[in-house]
Design an enzyme around this catalytic site. Structure first.
Site: not given
Ligand code: PMP
Length: 441
Positions: A114-115, A141, A242-245, A299
């Protein structure tokens, strides 16, 4: 101390693993996991209400994930899609584009965390929009790489989270707001409008979490996300969610922004999207993701193994109706937590959506955050067989994010353990000395 024992491994962990990569709530070394159950090195069994920070949505070791990943590794151990793409990478990108609303051309960028997705937003929004600034929220966050940290407003990033082009505004927190939910939204939106009236033409975009999870499972009042959409349209800002979580079914819909029917210009994804194989993405307007060719390459990001895991994860979520199931299980969990809250004045509020629930722990007399209680309850719950972590800028909110495949019976068991843990801590049965090394965050 027996070599290879839990105690031995934890001593070695203290020697070699950097504190920079740790938040520890209790002593434990993982041995294996399956479904919603985790086993430690000593053979003890735990119910896991963390899902490894909301990653294991399909449950640990889902047989379809294991098969898909094994097949992919055998066929193509890895490759770099930077220079040679493969079918799985392209197919997953197509699936993700097809899942997003908005009648405009979209593309997908892949990363591992996510970062890294947050870094793309930090780097690309100003260039795509030709405006320097980004608006984000206090308590937010978005990750720990430099760009993502600069967009974050969490206390955990206090040492790094400063960038001259990022403005952080308060996030609406109905629990701590003196008026009603509507007034809470009005105050927040009013503040942002004022800022944009003064200098809207300097802002490239706005980034928001639909629920501030690490910030304390703060659910904004209804209408907040759509009011933000209107403001972004009015002042020409990209609207990034931000839907990372929260993504991939956790809150009862595929994405949490669907609860308000907004159309974001870009969405950050990660954590559960490949059932734990590192994979993240940004799905967004073509003009954003094409703004700098070769400008954000990792990469091995989007490699065939990770994308095979991503594709099968989407299939599992659909075939097993995991989003709808998370909604239903969330209601069952909330009902049980409300019963628990009625027994313990230290539980200030139960809140959340679907299987992202938070219990805010407070000093009953003052209502002030009780981080000591949160710390002790996590520690005690683990001793009693339940894995649960705490979050929040005041470190006082128990976060419950079990795998979406959790059963109703397991929810009942988990809440019973939580109640026992609260009772034990409040009765002084957990010693402060045991806790000293486990201050969480
Ligand atoms: N965004 C949100 C909303 C998150 O909750 C997190 C992690 N907790 C991140 C971004 C960063 O993801 P990662 O830890 O995979 O870099």
């Amino acid at each position: 101390m027996r070599k290879g024992s839990e105690q031995d491994l934890l001593a070695r962990d203290r020697q070699v693993l950097a504190e920079a990569m740790k938040i520890r709530f209790f002593p434990m070394v993982l041995c294996s996991n399956r479904g919603s159950i985790v086993r430690d090195l000593e053979g003890r069994r735990y119910l896991d209400f963390s899902a490894s920070w909301a990653v294991a949505s399909t449950g640990y070791g889902h047989p379809r994930v294991v098969r898909a990943v094994s097949r992919a590794v055998r066929k193509t151990s890895t490759n770099s899609p930077i220079s040679i793409p493969c079918r799985a990478t392209i197919e997953l990108a197509e699936r993700l584009v097809g899942m997003m609303p908005g009648d405009f051309p979209k593309k997908v960028w892949f990363g591992h965390s996510g970062s890294e997705a947050g870094d793309l937003i930090a780097k690309f929004l100003p260039i795509a929009k030709k405006r320097p600034k980004i608006l984000t929220f206090v308590g937010g966050y978005h990750g720990q790489t430099l760009g993502a940290a600069s967009l974050s407003g969490h206390t955990a990033q206090a040492a790094f989270g400063h960038a001259a082009n990022v403005t952080k505004v308060p996030y609406p927190n109905p629990y701590r707001f003196p008026g009603d939910a509507q007034a809470c939204v009005e105050e927040n939106v009013g503040r942002i409008r004022e800022l944009l009236q003064r200098s809207g033409e300097e802002y490239a975009g706005l980034l928001v979490e639909p629920i501030q999870s690490d910030g304390g499972v703060i659910v904004p009042p209804d209408g907040f996300l759509s009011r933000l959409a209107t403001l972004c349209r009015e002042y020409g800002l990209y609207y990034v969610i931000d839907e990372v979580k929260t993504g991939f079914g956790r809150t009862g819909t595929m994405f949490a922004f669907e609860h308000e029917g907004v159309v974001p210009d870009a969405v950050m994804l990660g954590k559960p999207m490949a059932s734990g194989i590192p994979l993240s993405a940004v799905v967004g307007r073509r003009e954003i993701l094409d703004a700098v060719p070769s400008g954000h390459m990792m990469t091995t990001a989007g490699n065939p193994v990770a994308c095979a895991a991503g594709l099968v994860t989407l299939n599992i979520i659909e075939d097993e109706n995991l989003a709808e199931r998370a909604g239903r299980r969330g209601e069952q969990l909330k009902a049980r937590l409300l019963e628990l809250a009625a027994r313990f004045p230290s539980v200030g509020e139960v809140r959340g959506r679907g299987l992202m629930m938070g219990l805010e722990l407070v000093h009953p007399e003052s209502g002030d955050p009780d981080s000591g209680l949160a710390r002790a309850v996590c520690y005690r719950a683990k001793q009693l067989g339940l894995i649960v972590f705490y979050v929040g800028t005041s470190s006082n909110v128990l976060e419950l994010t079990p795998p979406l495949v959790v059963t109703e019976k397991q929810l009942g068991t988990g809440v019973r353990i939580l109640a026992q843990a609260l009772e034990d801590v409040l009765a002084g049965r957990v010693s402060g000395q045991d806790l000293e090394a486990y201050s969480g965050w």
